[in-house]
Design an enzyme around this catalytic site. Sequence first.
Site, PDB file in Angstrom:
ATOM      1  CE1 TYR A   1      -3.844   2.296   0.410  1.00 46.11           C
ATOM      2  CE2 TYR A   1      -2.697   3.165   2.327  1.00 46.11           C
ATOM      3  CZ  TYR A   1      -3.717   3.255   1.406  1.00 46.11           C
ATOM      4  OH  TYR A   1      -4.612   4.296   1.470  1.00 46.11           O
ATOM      5  CB  VAL A  42     -12.681   4.846  13.992  1.00 43.91           C
ATOM      6  CG1 VAL A  42     -14.094   5.329  14.312  1.00 43.91           C
ATOM      7  CG2 VAL A  42     -11.678   5.954  14.320  1.00 43.91           C
ATOM      8  CG  ASN A  94     -10.916  -3.141  14.394  1.00 40.64           C
ATOM      9  OD1 ASN A  94     -11.680  -3.587  13.544  1.00 40.64           O
ATOM     10  ND2 ASN A  94      -9.661  -3.514  14.486  1.00 40.64           N
ATOM     11  NE  ARG A 104       1.374   8.613   9.676  1.00 38.93           N
ATOM     12  CZ  ARG A 104       1.127   7.464   9.063  1.00 38.93           C
ATOM     13  NH1 ARG A 104      -0.052   7.224   8.554  1.00 38.93           N
ATOM     14  NH2 ARG A 104       2.056   6.548   8.958  1.00 38.93           N
TER      15      ARG A 104
END
Length: 315
Positions: free
Chosen positions: A144, A187, A189, A276
């Site tokens: 990714y 979120v 999960n 992040r």
Amino acid sequence: MKRILVTGGAGFIGSHLCERLLKEGNEVICLDNFFTGSKSKIIDLMGHPYFEWVRHDVTMPYYIEVDEIYNLACPASPVHYQFNAIKTIKTSVLGAINMLGLAKRVKAKILQASTSEVYGDPDIHPQTEDYWGNVNPIGIRSCYDEGKRCAESLFVNYHNQNDVRIKVIRIFNTYGPRMEPNDGRVVSNFIVQALNGNDITIFGDGKQTRSFQYVDDLIEGMIRMMATGDDFTGPVNIGNPDEFTMLELASKIIELTGSNSKIVHLPLPQDDPTQRQPDISLAKEKLNDWQPVVKLEEGLIKTIQYFDQLLKDPK
């Protein structure tokens, strides 16, 4: 009226984008192979006279006359993009090549939905667009991360070599209604676990941070980026600079759901970023003072309501 192509238009973000573009009076063509997207996300749009959906894989060329292209097609959660890593890379790279080729032929403006994952596990904090990133090119997330980095390179080179009108945004963690309950994002999960009364699983010590952006704020940023002049190509960070630890997020979701769930800790996955947070100074400057307006609690309440209804009636 503009004719606009949205690849990945039946996905979480794509469906919200299609809806917004239709509300603004555009004709919208939604392209999706339904690997992670679903018809249920666009079912309410199918009766619209200016909406069209096409089952197609962006790794294959597609021919159409359009004014603008939003290239969103790619599985975006670890569960989905690691399921078939080669397919993920192909979607990012071949999808970019095919959509850029289309934009070149029909002289359309094209926006690439890149990602904060291009920064990897960052050495600087918060992340600015001139930071080159700290990515493991052979790790489990590389399909990714590196696929998106290559797509950015393709966009820049099509612009420099062929004068294609490009826009590149880097999307930070986004949440909201129409997320998949099993997509492995933090979120969704936490909310599903809380609503089901299960333990909330946190990887590592829970002190790693993320910045959570409600989907409506992202869509506004995308629209504004596409509307900028040809002299600004990006990349530009689109995210919420408010930073939260995983423990803070889990506690907030337990509070808002009224759940009795307990927090349990699991080993941290390979190459999982510890921090992040976007620096959105450039977005504020170039996108007509764009900045997120939906606070975390407000967005979580809407998302919890969506998942509560979905779990009660999964059709």
